[in-house]
Design a protein around this motif. Structure first.
Motif, PDB file in Angstrom:
ATOM      1  N   SER A 267       0.832  -1.211   0.000  1.00  0.00           N
ATOM      2  CA  SER A 267       0.000   0.000   0.000  1.00  0.00           C
ATOM      3  C   SER A 267       0.861   1.253   0.000  1.00  0.00           C
ATOM      4  CB  SER A 267      -0.919   0.000   1.228  1.00  0.00           C
ATOM      5  OG  SER A 267      -1.807  -1.103   1.203  1.00  0.00           O
ATOM      6  N   TYR A 268       1.999   1.207   0.678  1.00  0.00           N
ATOM      7  CA  TYR A 268       2.872   2.381   0.753  1.00  0.00           C
ATOM      8  C   TYR A 268       3.440   2.717  -0.618  1.00  0.00           C
ATOM      9  CZ  TYR A 268       6.684   5.409   2.327  1.00  0.00           C
ATOM     10  OH  TYR A 268       7.540   6.475   2.500  1.00  0.00           O
ATOM     11  N   ARG A 269       3.795   1.716  -1.396  1.00  0.00           N
ATOM     12  CA  ARG A 269       4.384   1.960  -2.721  1.00  0.00           C
ATOM     13  C   ARG A 269       3.389   2.622  -3.676  1.00  0.00           C
ATOM     14  NH1 ARG A 269       6.300  -3.500  -1.877  1.00  0.00           N
ATOM     15  NH2 ARG A 269       8.507  -3.488  -1.244  1.00  0.00           N
ATOM     16  N   ASN A 270       2.110   2.441  -3.445  1.00  0.00           N
ATOM     17  CA  ASN A 270       1.107   3.028  -4.333  1.00  0.00           C
ATOM     18  C   ASN A 270       0.863   4.514  -4.055  1.00  0.00           C
ATOM     19  OD1 ASN A 270       0.613   0.628  -5.716  1.00  0.00           O
ATOM     20  ND2 ASN A 270      -0.959  -0.035  -4.264  1.00  0.00           N
ATOM     21  N   LEU A 271       1.448   5.053  -2.998  1.00  0.00           N
ATOM     22  CA  LEU A 271       1.250   6.466  -2.666  1.00  0.00           C
ATOM     23  C   LEU A 271       2.220   7.343  -3.448  1.00  0.00           C
ATOM     24  CD1 LEU A 271       0.927   6.182   1.233  1.00  0.00           C
ATOM     25  CD2 LEU A 271      -0.925   6.433  -0.422  1.00  0.00           C
ATOM     26  N   SER A 272       1.806   8.594  -3.658  1.00  0.00           N
ATOM     27  CA  SER A 272       2.701   9.571  -4.269  1.00  0.00           C
ATOM     28  C   SER A 272       3.757   9.993  -3.251  1.00  0.00           C
ATOM     29  CB  SER A 272       1.897  10.797  -4.732  1.00  0.00           C
ATOM     30  OG  SER A 272       1.321  11.450  -3.614  1.00  0.00           O
ATOM     31  N   ALA A 273       4.731  10.777  -3.705  1.00  0.00           N
ATOM     32  CA  ALA A 273       5.778  11.245  -2.789  1.00  0.00           C
ATOM     33  C   ALA A 273       5.179  12.076  -1.661  1.00  0.00           C
ATOM     34  CB  ALA A 273       6.823  12.044  -3.567  1.00  0.00           C
ATOM     35  N   ASP A 274       4.219  12.961  -1.999  1.00  0.00           N
ATOM     36  CA  ASP A 274       3.563  13.760  -0.967  1.00  0.00           C
ATOM     37  C   ASP A 274       2.742  12.879  -0.029  1.00  0.00           C
ATOM     38  OD1 ASP A 274       4.660  16.053  -2.005  1.00  0.00           O
ATOM     39  OD2 ASP A 274       2.867  16.610  -3.149  1.00  0.00           O
ATOM     40  N   GLY A 275       2.085  11.885  -0.603  1.00  0.00           N
ATOM     41  CA  GLY A 275       1.304  10.979   0.228  1.00  0.00           C
ATOM     42  C   GLY A 275       2.175  10.190   1.189  1.00  0.00           C
ATOM     43  N   LYS A 276       3.342   9.754   0.725  1.00  0.00           N
ATOM     44  CA  LYS A 276       4.267   9.025   1.601  1.00  0.00           C
ATOM     45  C   LYS A 276       4.741   9.914   2.748  1.00  0.00           C
ATOM     46  CE  LYS A 276       5.933   5.933  -2.051  1.00  0.00           C
ATOM     47  NZ  LYS A 276       7.064   5.573  -2.934  1.00  0.00           N
ATOM     48  N   ALA A 277       5.098  11.165   2.430  1.00  0.00           N
ATOM     49  CA  ALA A 277       5.549  12.090   3.479  1.00  0.00           C
ATOM     50  C   ALA A 277       4.433  12.331   4.497  1.00  0.00           C
ATOM     51  CB  ALA A 277       6.006  13.402   2.862  1.00  0.00           C
ATOM     52  N   SER A 278       3.202  12.510   4.018  1.00  0.00           N
ATOM     53  CA  SER A 278       2.076  12.744   4.932  1.00  0.00           C
ATOM     54  C   SER A 278       1.838  11.525   5.820  1.00  0.00           C
ATOM     55  CB  SER A 278       0.813  13.072   4.140  1.00  0.00           C
ATOM     56  OG  SER A 278       0.966  14.280   3.415  1.00  0.00           O
ATOM     57  N   LEU A 279       1.949  10.338   5.245  1.00  0.00           N
ATOM     58  CA  LEU A 279       1.758   9.121   6.039  1.00  0.00           C
ATOM     59  C   LEU A 279       2.806   9.028   7.138  1.00  0.00           C
ATOM     60  CD1 LEU A 279       0.323   6.240   6.236  1.00  0.00           C
ATOM     61  CD2 LEU A 279       2.351   5.422   5.040  1.00  0.00           C
ATOM     62  N   LEU A 280       4.058   9.314   6.823  1.00  0.00           N
ATOM     63  CA  LEU A 280       5.122   9.235   7.826  1.00  0.00           C
ATOM     64  C   LEU A 280       4.924  10.277   8.920  1.00  0.00           C
ATOM     65  CD1 LEU A 280       8.131   8.746   5.381  1.00  0.00           C
ATOM     66  CD2 LEU A 280       6.976   6.985   6.724  1.00  0.00           C
TER      67      LEU A 280
END
Length: 273
Positions: free
Chosen positions: A95-108
């Protein structure tokens, strides 16, 4: 010529040699007192995570420049981080790989709140909390802290199962890090959990079968209802009923009959004359 006593000169020289180290020490001490003490270096939050069974999560933070910068900036003002264990991150990677760069940063950044909480402070807290991913009303990115006894849990609308605080990785003001057993999913990035489907209705029980005698009775009644009744003796044949309806329907039929009869009588009287 006045001569300076050799003994006095020797005594003065000895006194100077004695006072010079003391003066130098005083000067050095004075200079040291004036210089401000250097502040301690802020703790490296990703290095601390790596030591507490959160190496995979710390690696993801290090690879995200925006997330790493926000984490390190929050250290000075106080921060509480919830780092998922390596097993939790490993299962979440698709699921993490399917996120955009901004989405990954927001998740972290969703895994930290900008306030220092001891474990005791977390146990006394219940309700929503802003995270490092919160950006005013445009991006809520809130998580909810709930407690049941000594167990601290973190909930989000996007996940049906809460994340549980398993251990304390680091706790020294102004930084606290706690290991959790699941990746926190913000509703801004993941759909809320769908309602469970309604259970299928129970099958309707078959109606009891009728006895053979009841079947015969219904069959006889149905045959009796379908059979035509006997024709009445005085019933008018169909073709006569048809002619009668035609004659009755024709306009002026009785008038024409009387006129023809009158013409016939007049012709007969003329011939007789």
């Amino acid at each position: 010529m006045h001569r300076f006593p050799l003994g006095a000169f020797a005594a003065a020289a000895a006194l100077v040699l004695l006072l010079l180290p003391l003066a130098s020490a005083a000067t050095a001490a004075k200079a040291t007192a004036k210089a401000p003490a250097a502040p301690p270096a802020p703790p490296n939050i990703t290095a601390l995570m790596s030591k507490g069974a959160c190496k995979a999560f710390a690696s993801l933070v290090s690879k995200s420049p925006d997330a790493l910068s926000a984490f390190q900036s929050a250290v000075g003002g106080g921060v509480t981080a919830f780092c998922p264990t390596d097993d939790a991150v490993r299962g979440f990677m698709p699921s993490y790989r399917n996120l955009s760069a901004d989405g990954k940063a927001s998740l972290l950044l969703f895994h930290a709140v900008p306030v220092y909480y001891t474990l005791r402070g977390l146990k006394s807290s219940n309700g929503p909390m802003n995270t490092l991913a919160t950006d005013g009303a445009a991006s809520n990115y809130n998580l909810t802290v709930q407690n049941a006894g000594d167990q601290v849990t973190l909930r989000t609308p996007a996940s049906d199962d809460p994340a549980r605080v398993r251990s304390t990785v680091y706790d020294r003001d102004p930084v606290a890090i706690y290991a959790v057993d699941a990746v926190l999913e913000p509703v801004e990035l993941f759909d809320p959990v769908a309602d469970a489907p309604a259970p299928a209705p129970a099958p309707v029980a078959d109606a009891p079968r009728a006895s053979s005698s009841a079947k015969r009775t219904r069959h006889q009644r149905r045959r009796g209802a379908d059979a035509p009744g006997p024709a009445a003796d005085d019933a008018t044949p169909a073709d006569q009923r048809k002619d009668s309806r035609k004659n009755a329907a024709a306009p002026g039929a009785p008038c024409r009959s009387r006129w023809l009869a009158a013409v016939a009588v007049a012709v007969a009287a003329a011939l007789a004359a």
